[in-house]
Design a protein around this motif. Structure first.
Motif, mmCIF file in Angstrom:
data_model
loop_
_atom_site.group_PDB
_atom_site.id
_atom_site.type_symbol
_atom_site.label_atom_id
_atom_site.label_comp_id
_atom_site.label_asym_id
_atom_site.label_seq_id
_atom_site.Cartn_x
_atom_site.Cartn_y
_atom_site.Cartn_z
ATOM 1 N N ASN A 55 61.779 28.195 47.955
ATOM 2 C CA ASN A 55 62.057 28.575 49.337
ATOM 3 C C ASN A 55 60.740 28.676 50.078
ATOM 4 O O ASN A 55 59.722 29.075 49.492
ATOM 5 C CB ASN A 55 62.791 29.936 49.335
ATOM 6 C CG ASN A 55 63.371 30.275 50.682
ATOM 7 O OD1 ASN A 55 62.662 30.673 51.603
ATOM 8 N ND2 ASN A 55 64.672 30.127 50.799
ATOM 9 N N ALA A 56 60.755 28.360 51.371
ATOM 10 C CA ALA A 56 59.547 28.455 52.188
ATOM 11 C C ALA A 56 58.995 29.887 52.178
ATOM 12 O O ALA A 56 57.783 30.092 52.297
ATOM 13 C CB ALA A 56 59.845 28.003 53.614
ATOM 14 N N ALA A 57 59.880 30.855 52.045
ATOM 15 C CA ALA A 57 59.453 32.234 51.793
ATOM 16 C C ALA A 57 59.333 32.352 50.275
ATOM 17 O O ALA A 57 60.328 32.620 49.583
ATOM 18 C CB ALA A 57 60.463 33.220 52.363
ATOM 19 N N TYR A 58 58.185 32.071 49.729
ATOM 20 C CA TYR A 58 58.006 31.797 48.303
ATOM 21 C C TYR A 58 58.738 32.730 47.329
ATOM 22 O O TYR A 58 59.366 32.250 46.385
ATOM 23 C CB TYR A 58 56.509 31.782 47.938
ATOM 24 C CG TYR A 58 55.707 30.652 48.545
ATOM 25 C CD1 TYR A 58 56.296 29.632 49.290
ATOM 26 C CD2 TYR A 58 54.323 30.604 48.371
ATOM 27 C CE1 TYR A 58 55.536 28.615 49.845
ATOM 28 C CE2 TYR A 58 53.555 29.590 48.919
ATOM 29 C CZ TYR A 58 54.166 28.596 49.657
ATOM 30 O OH TYR A 58 53.419 27.593 50.197
ATOM 31 N N PRO A 59 58.661 34.063 47.515
ATOM 32 C CA PRO A 59 59.285 34.936 46.488
ATOM 33 C C PRO A 59 60.806 34.808 46.403
ATOM 34 O O PRO A 59 61.409 35.278 45.447
ATOM 35 C CB PRO A 59 58.893 36.359 46.941
ATOM 36 C CG PRO A 59 57.770 36.179 47.897
ATOM 37 C CD PRO A 59 57.986 34.849 48.560
ATOM 38 N N VAL A 60 61.394 34.184 47.386
ATOM 39 C CA VAL A 60 62.857 34.050 47.402
ATOM 40 C C VAL A 60 63.338 32.952 46.445
ATOM 41 O O VAL A 60 64.508 32.895 46.078
ATOM 42 C CB VAL A 60 63.339 33.781 48.856
ATOM 43 C CG1 VAL A 60 64.843 33.619 48.930
ATOM 44 C CG2 VAL A 60 62.897 34.916 49.767
ATOM 45 N N GLY A 61 62.442 32.098 46.011
ATOM 46 C CA GLY A 61 62.812 31.004 45.108
ATOM 47 C C GLY A 61 63.388 31.533 43.806
ATOM 48 O O GLY A 61 63.101 32.649 43.381
ATOM 49 N N THR A 62 64.220 30.707 43.185
ATOM 50 C CA THR A 62 64.838 31.124 41.921
ATOM 51 C C THR A 62 64.505 30.134 40.806
ATOM 52 O O THR A 62 64.335 28.927 41.044
ATOM 53 C CB THR A 62 66.373 31.241 42.059
ATOM 54 O OG1 THR A 62 66.887 30.041 42.637
ATOM 55 C CG2 THR A 62 66.754 32.417 42.926
ATOM 56 N N CYS A 63 64.470 30.657 39.597
ATOM 57 C CA CYS A 63 64.151 29.841 38.413
ATOM 58 C C CYS A 63 65.388 29.089 37.922
ATOM 59 O O CYS A 63 66.539 29.486 38.173
ATOM 60 C CB CYS A 63 63.652 30.734 37.292
ATOM 61 S SG CYS A 63 61.962 31.333 37.495
ATOM 62 N N ALA A 64 65.123 28.059 37.161
ATOM 63 C CA ALA A 64 66.194 27.252 36.575
ATOM 64 C C ALA A 64 67.120 28.093 35.698
ATOM 65 O O ALA A 64 68.350 27.924 35.725
ATOM 66 C CB ALA A 64 65.576 26.123 35.746
ATOM 67 N N GLU A 65 66.536 29.004 34.935
ATOM 68 C CA GLU A 65 67.344 29.828 34.026
ATOM 69 C C GLU A 65 68.322 30.690 34.818
ATOM 70 O O GLU A 65 69.465 30.909 34.390
ATOM 71 C CB GLU A 65 66.442 30.729 33.170
ATOM 72 C CG GLU A 65 65.514 29.974 32.242
ATOM 73 C CD GLU A 65 64.167 29.632 32.878
ATOM 74 O OE1 GLU A 65 64.111 29.410 34.102
ATOM 75 O OE2 GLU A 65 63.190 29.571 32.125
ATOM 76 N N ALA A 66 67.868 31.210 35.942
ATOM 77 C CA ALA A 66 68.744 32.050 36.771
ATOM 78 C C ALA A 66 69.924 31.221 37.269
ATOM 79 O O ALA A 66 71.069 31.707 37.308
ATOM 80 C CB ALA A 66 67.955 32.635 37.937
ATOM 81 N N GLY A 67 69.661 29.968 37.635
ATOM 82 C CA GLY A 67 70.735 29.095 38.094
ATOM 83 C C GLY A 67 71.737 28.796 36.993
ATOM 84 O O GLY A 67 72.956 28.781 37.227
ATOM 85 N N ALA A 68 71.229 28.566 35.784
ATOM 86 C CA ALA A 68 72.131 28.252 34.664
ATOM 87 C C ALA A 68 72.993 29.467 34.317
ATOM 88 O O ALA A 68 74.188 29.334 34.032
ATOM 89 C CB ALA A 68 71.314 27.808 33.448
#
Ligand code: THU
Length: 142
Positions: A55-68
Motif C-alpha cells: 500500500n502507498a501508506a507502507y505499514p498498511v501492506g499485508t504479507c502473503a501468509e496473512a492473505g493465505a
C-alpha cells in the motif's frame, strides 16, 4: 542458495509449491518489488493461497501468509497443517515475526513451514523452530 527440491518428489509438497509460485505472480508489490506467495494446506487437505499486497501508506501492506490464512478462514478451514512461502530470488524467505505468530494461531508446534524460491523448496522448518516458547490460544485458556 541451491534449491533442495522442486517438490516433485512429494505430490503434496509439489502442489503447495505450485500454488505459492503461481499466486506470487499476482502480488501487488510496487514499492518493495519483492513478490511473495504463500500456500497452506488445511485440516481437510484443501490448499489456500495468498500474496503480499502493498500500500502507498507502507505499514498498511499485508504479507502473503496473512492473505493465505485469511483465504483459509473465509473458506471454512480452521487448521494449518503445512505452509510454504515462495520468495523472489535466491535469498531464503521465511515468514516475518508477525506472520510466525499468525501461523501459530492455527498450527501445531511440529507443523512444517517450507521456504522456497522460484526454483523450488530451499529449507524446511517446524513452527516451533521458528517461534520457540510461543504465546498462543492455550495461554489464554482457549
Ligand atoms: N513479505 C511477505 O509477504 N512475506 C514474508 O514472509 C516476508 C515479507 C512481504 C512484505 C512486503 O510486501 C515485502 O515482502 C518486502 O518486505
Amino acid at each position: 542458495m541451491q534449491a533442495v527440491g522442486s517438490g516433485q518428489e512429494d505430490d503434496g509438497l509439489a502442489a503447495l509449491f505450485a500454488a505459492a509460485r503461481s499466486v506470487r505472480e499476482r502480488a501487488h508489490a510496487p514499492y518493495s518489488r519483492f513478490r511473495v506467495g504463500a500456500a497452506l494446506r488445511d485440516e481437510v487437505g484443501a490448499i489456500h493461497a495468498g500474496c503480499n499486497v502493498e500500500n502507498a501508506a507502507y505499514p498498511v501492506g499485508t504479507c502473503a501468509e496473512a492473505g493465505a490464512i485469511a483465504a483459509m478462514i473465509a473458506a471454512g478451514g480452521r487448521r494449518v497443517t503445512a505452509i510454504l512461502v515462495c520468495g523472489d530470488g535466491a535469498a531464503l524467505v521465511t515468514p516475518c515475526g508477525a506472520c510466525r505468530q499468525r501461523i501459530r494461531e492455527f498450527a501445531a508446534p511440529d507443523t512444517p513451514i517450507y521456504a522456497a524460491g522460484p526454483e523450488g523448496v530451499l529449507r524446511s522448518f517446524t513452527l516451533a523452530e521458528l517461534l520457540p516458547e510461543s504465546f498462543g490460544p492455550e495461554t489464554l485458556g482457549e
